[in-house]
Design a protein around this motif. Structure first.
Motif, mmCIF file in Angstrom:
data_model
loop_
_atom_site.group_PDB
_atom_site.id
_atom_site.type_symbol
_atom_site.label_atom_id
_atom_site.label_comp_id
_atom_site.label_asym_id
_atom_site.label_seq_id
_atom_site.Cartn_x
_atom_site.Cartn_y
_atom_site.Cartn_z
ATOM 1 N N LEU B 201 0.984 -1.049 0.049
ATOM 2 C CA LEU B 201 -0.032 0.071 -0.129
ATOM 3 C C LEU B 201 0.908 1.213 0.134
ATOM 4 C CD1 LEU B 201 -3.053 0.086 0.351
ATOM 5 C CD2 LEU B 201 -2.706 0.779 2.716
ATOM 6 N N GLY B 268 -8.502 3.157 5.000
ATOM 7 C CA GLY B 268 -8.484 2.106 3.781
ATOM 8 C C GLY B 268 -7.640 0.800 4.435
ATOM 9 N N GLU B 271 -9.820 -1.239 6.475
ATOM 10 C CA GLU B 271 -10.711 -1.911 5.796
ATOM 11 C C GLU B 271 -10.131 -3.168 5.026
ATOM 12 O OE1 GLU B 271 -12.995 1.061 3.447
ATOM 13 O OE2 GLU B 271 -13.982 1.581 5.168
ATOM 14 N N LEU B 272 -8.930 -2.817 4.467
ATOM 15 C CA LEU B 272 -8.259 -3.881 3.684
ATOM 16 C C LEU B 272 -7.959 -5.094 4.390
ATOM 17 C CD1 LEU B 272 -7.093 -4.137 0.860
ATOM 18 C CD2 LEU B 272 -4.893 -3.093 1.814
#
Lengths: 349, 349
Positions: B201, B268, B271-272
Motif C-alpha cells: 500500500l 483504507g 478496511e483492507l
C-alpha cells in the motif's frame, strides 16, 4: 569542572559494532558510555557516570536510577533475575547516598514463557522488595516473539530520598582515605558460571544478591560526611569500580592483596579458568572510601549490621600513581590491577 | 474502595504460557496484570493500573512511570524507537497530571548492532528529550547475544511533578461528562504495519509520535479540576482505553462514530485488513474526560495549542450500560466496541 571525567578525556568510540564486552562493565563499557552515549545524550549529571543521579525536584532531594537485567540462567543458587532486579536498583540508590523507597518495573517477556516461571519471578520480586523495604508502584509488560529475550528481561527504575548527612563525590576523595569492602568478593559471578554447567565443579557457593542499604545506612549514621565515595562492584568487579574511582578522582589506589576476602570456591574457580577475582561481579557488596581518621569507626558500624561481619579495610588512596590501582602482596611486591577487558562471563546480571 | 478495579473482580490468570496477545494492551494484557502481576506484586497504587503512579516523597508530589520499547522496525516514517521511548514515558506522566521533568534510560543491545544505528537512536533520544523539555540523567547498558533483542530494546523511566490543579481518578467521572480526543487515530499502528512491508500500500502516513504535554498543560491551565480522567491510547487503541475507563469508573461510554477523526489511509488499511481503527495504537494523542459544562472551554484550549487543532469531543459518559463502550452512527444505530482481543499488530511500541 576539574573533577569531571570528561574534562580531559579524549575518548572516542570507534568500534564499528556492539560486542558482548560493551556490556561487561569494564573498559569497553566505559569507552561506549564516555565516547558515545554521554556525549550524545549530554547533561552534566550523566557526566558523573555514577550509579544514581541526584536531583532536586519540587523541593525534594532525590536519587534516581535504572538498570536492565538479562542474567542467564533466570534462577541460580541464592537468587534469580527477580531478586537481582530489585536488589540491583536498591543498591545503586543506597551507594548513591539515598534511602531506597520506590520502584517501577518493566517486563520484556518471550512468547512461550511458562506462566509458572513468570509467577515464580513475580514472587521473588515481591519478596525482595519487601525485604528491601521498597514499594513497587507501577510498570509495563511487553511480549516479544519466541526465540527472543531468553524467557524474560526485567528493568527496574528506582527513586530514593537523598541522605543529607552524606555527600559522596570523587572530588572529596583525598590521599590517605581508606577503602572499605563489605564482604567476600566474586560469589555472584562464579555462582552464575557454575549454574550454567559450563565447568564441572561441585560447590555450595551462592550468589550474594541482597540489599546493601542496611550496611550503608549504618555507615552513614556512624561517620556521615567522612564517607567520600561509594559503589557497588557489580559487572567488572572491585577492580573496575576502583579503577573508575582512580580515574574520576585522579588518585592512585593501593590494595593489600592478602586482606581482600575471597572464598575458597571462588578462588579455586578463578584459578581453574584464569580469571581474576577482582574482576568478578558482586550483587550484595559495596565499597566505600572513608576519611582515614574515621575508618575504624566506619568498619565497626558496618560489622555491627547482620551480614556485615566480614567487612574489612582493603587498602587506601594515594596521591600517585594517579589513575592506577595497585595490589600489594604481603611480601612487598605489587602489581597493577586493570579494569576488566573483554567479557569472560557474559550476562551475569 | 468501591472504585478499585479489583474490588469486585474475580479475574484469574489461567493461561499456561505467555503469548504475543499478552503484550498487546487489550483484554489479554489486562487479564495478565489484574489476574497475576498486580495480585503478586500488590500495593494499592498498582491497583489503579493507570499510566503513572502518584507519590508523596520528601515533601514533593511526583508521578513515576516506566515503559519498555520493543518496536519493529527500529525506524519508521515519522520516528523511531528512540522517539517512542522518550515520548511514551513523557506522555504517561502528562496524562497522569504531571509535568514531565526527568528520565533515566536503559539499553539492551544485540551483539552485532552497528554503532551507526545506535548513534542514530541516541541522537533521536536526545532530540526528543530536548523537544519534550526533559533531562536524561542516567541509565544502563546491557548486551545480549546476536539473534536476541532485535537490534535494541529501550526502557525509559520518568519522574514528573504533579500538577496540583488536577486530580484525575475514575471515581471523579460522572454521567454527562464529555470525552475529548486530541486528534486523528491509528496513525502510529498503521505506519508500523506499512513500514514492515507486509501489505502493498503506497502511503505518506507518518507515526504521530510526539509529546502530548503541551496540549495537556493547556487543558489543565484552562479547566483544571474539571478534568476527571486522562489516558494516552497507545497499545489497544482508543477502544481499549475507553473500555478500561468504563470498567474502572463503572460507567457507560457512548461515542459519536462520525466525529472520530480517522485519516483516509488509516481507514483504507483497516478496511483492507479487517481491523478496527479504534483498536489501533497512537503515540501522540490523548483522551480526556471533562465535566460537561467546561467541555467547550477545554476543547478551545487544546485546539489553541500547535498540533491540537484537530481535537474534538467524540462522546460522553452515561450511567449505563455500565462497563460498556458503544459507538453510535449518525443514523441512530449503535454497536458495542470491545477491548482489543488478540494481537493483530504485534510490537508496535
Amino acid at each position: 569542572m576539574p573533577t569531571s571525567p570528561n574534562a580531559s578525556a579524549t575518548v572516542r568510540f570507534r568500534d564499528p559494532q556492539i560486542e558482548m564486552a560493551h556490556g561487561a562493565g569494564g573498559k569497553a563499557t566505559r569507552r561506549l558510555i564516555e565516547g558515545l552515549v554521554a556525549p550524545v545524550l549530554g547533561g552534566p549529571l550523566l557526566d558523573s557516570l555514577g550509579d544514581a543521579a541526584l536531583l532536586q525536584l519540587d523541593g525534594a532531594s532525590l536519587a534516581f536510577t535504572a538498570d536492565s537485567f538479562v542474567v542467564r540462567p533466570l534462577r541460580f543458587p541464592g537468587g534469580s533475575i527477580g531478586d537481582l532486579a530489585v536488589n540491583g536498583t536498591v543498591n545503586d540508590l543506597a551507594v548513591g547516598g539515598a534511602k531506597p523507597t520506590t520502584l517501577v518495573l518493566t517486563l520484556i517477556l518471550e512468547a512461550g514463557l511458562s506462566t509458572e516461571t513468570l509467577e515464580i519471578e513475580l514472587r521473588a520480586i515481591a519478596s525482595a522488595a519487601s525485604r528491601a523495604g521498597v514499594a513497587i508502584v507501577g510498570g509495563d509488560t511487553k511480549v516479544v516473539e519466541h526465540g527472543k529475550a531468553d524467557g524474560m528481561y526485567i528493568t527496574t527504575a528506582g527513586i530514593g530520598i537523598a541522605d543529607r548527612r552524606v555527600r559522596c563525590a570523587p572530588s572529596t576523595v583525598r590521599p590517605g582515605d581508606r577503602i572499605l569492602l563489605s564482604g567476600p568478593i566474586g560469589d555472584h559471578g562464579i555462582t552464575i558460571l557454575l549454574a550454567r554447567g559450563e565447568i564441572d565443579l561441585e560447590s555450595d557457593l551462592c550468589s550474594d544478591t541482597r540489599s546493601v542499604y542496611p550496611m550503608v545506612h549504618a555507615l552513614i549514621a556512624s561517620v556521615g560526611d567522612a564517607v567520600h565515595w561509594m559503589r557497588d562492584p557489580t559487572r567488572g568487579g572491585v577492580a573496575s569500580a576502583l579503577n573508575e574511582l582512580a580515574a574520576d578522582a585522579r588518585v592512585g589506589v593501593v590494595l593489600a592483596e592478602d586482606r581482600i576476602p575471597v572464598r575458597e570456591e571462588v578462588r579455586g574457580a578463578c584459578e581453574l579458568l584464569g580469571l581474576e577475582p577482582l574482576h568478578i561481579a558482586n550483587e550484595g557488596q559495596f565499597l566505600a572510601v572513608i576519611a582515614a581518621e574515621r575508618a575504624d569507626e566506619a568498619l565497626e558500624a558496618v560489622r555491627a549490621v547482620p551480614g556485615g561481619e566480614a567487612a574489612v579495610i582493603i587498602g587506601e588512596v594515594r596521591d600517585q600513581p594517579v589513575r592506577t590501582v595497585l595490589a600489594a602482596s604481603a611480601y612487598g611486591s605489587s602489581r597493577v590491577v586493570d579494569m576488566l577487558v573483554g567479557d569472560p562471563l557474559p550476562r551475569i546480571c
